[in-house]
Enzyme design. Sequence first.
Site, mmCIF file in Angstrom:
data_model
loop_
_atom_site.group_PDB
_atom_site.id
_atom_site.type_symbol
_atom_site.label_atom_id
_atom_site.label_comp_id
_atom_site.label_asym_id
_atom_site.label_seq_id
_atom_site.Cartn_x
_atom_site.Cartn_y
_atom_site.Cartn_z
ATOM 1 N N LYS A 127 -18.722 43.175 44.133
ATOM 2 C CA LYS A 127 -18.280 42.125 44.845
ATOM 3 C C LYS A 127 -19.497 41.696 45.675
ATOM 4 O O LYS A 127 -20.411 42.143 46.134
ATOM 5 C CB LYS A 127 -17.067 42.749 45.849
ATOM 6 N N HIS A 169 -10.714 33.486 47.354
ATOM 7 C CA HIS A 169 -10.450 32.399 48.350
ATOM 8 C C HIS A 169 -10.432 31.009 47.951
ATOM 9 O O HIS A 169 -9.451 30.521 47.661
ATOM 10 C CB HIS A 169 -11.030 32.620 49.767
ATOM 11 N N ASP A 205 -5.853 40.179 50.588
ATOM 12 C CA ASP A 205 -7.097 40.468 51.363
ATOM 13 C C ASP A 205 -6.757 41.359 52.695
ATOM 14 O O ASP A 205 -6.935 41.256 53.755
ATOM 15 C CB ASP A 205 -7.754 39.030 52.225
#
Length: 416
Positions: free
Chosen positions: A199, A260, A328
């Site tokens: 990530k 996102h 999330d």
Amino acid sequence: MTATVVKAARWADVENGVVNTPAVLVIDGDRIQAVNPPVVPDDATVIDLGDVTLLPGLMDMELNLLIGGPGGPEGLPSPMHGVQDDPAYRTLRGAVNARTTLDAGFTTVRNLGLMVKTGGYLLDVALQRAIEQGWHAGPRIYPAGHAVTPYGGHLDPTVFQRLAPGIMPLSVAEGIANGVDDVRACVRYQIRHGAKLIKVSASGGVMSHSTAPGAQQYSDEEFAAIADEAHRAGVRVAAHAVGDSAIRACIRAGIDCIEHGFLATDETIQMMVDHGTFLVSTTYLTEAMAVDRIAPELRKKAEVVFPQAQAMLPKAIAAGVRIACGTDAPAVPHGQNAKELCALVARGMTPMQALRAATITSAELIEADDELGKLAPGYLADIIAVGGDPSVDIASTLEVRFVMKGGVVHVGGRDG
């Protein structure tokens, strides 16, 4: 071991977009052996669930089990945990959140980037191992280790609370990496200690006292180094990317998945389609996050970004972007993960498209589509049951009555 037969009124063939009736699944060990066979084994253990619909185990491609949950405020990630919880306590918190997530019907997740001080320990890897070895019930975890972030970047733990210099020193091992050499070393460290993907914090965000949400936080050269280092090791890269320029830089670098993507323009959406880049849109949080309880400057960012995010997603759906389900969490409380499916439908997906995002597309994202995401012979026996017909009413996924993961019943059936 004798076979197990799971019976129900209906089952969802997500691949073909239909709900079939009846449902008879034969389970042998941890795999589905047959779907609606002409005969079933005489000595099988039968679980008859009645008037429910069987689905493949759902998947959440962005959450963080190590924050939120017990003792935290609803709808917020409880930021003080960054300095108050030691790694052992935090891992125990993660175990509770893992069980909550499994009970909600989510049998596979990506734990997407630790952003806390751990002394270099990969707590999500430890939790994954404990679950795999049967010590604790929880979903199948694909851990990312520590998020790779520049000093002062969105996922630098010190910026969530604007800590003064020196209060929380962090190492490359804990994700703080500046420059090409650092980011390569950081990626190597996470993979060396068990991370199954990487990530990266590619842009600013809403919930940190960092740069503006749209600001690109790594150079093109740093993005390229991160992608190269991960891909040579055979793992994929997910990027927290809110801003349009950061999304484009990630796609150019070959990063596999955008998290996102809130401020993506029409041209950037088409770029995702052209490159086959996945999008985990986390759209439900834009209407559910408790922004009334965050700092005024963060609330101001949310008021600007969230409406644009809600307008972006229908365009991405219509364009054919490969959209996987992610919440999330704990921005969406652990255990309420299926609300993301409801939000995907509200943004323009059909219920079956939303189910596909949480099953087949998510399985493709983690490169496990040969054994996860379908109710089909040879696939892992990750099976859940919901009342009603989710192809008609996606909200039925909020009431899970049965959960089997890898052939083991966790909710309903034999152990109630």
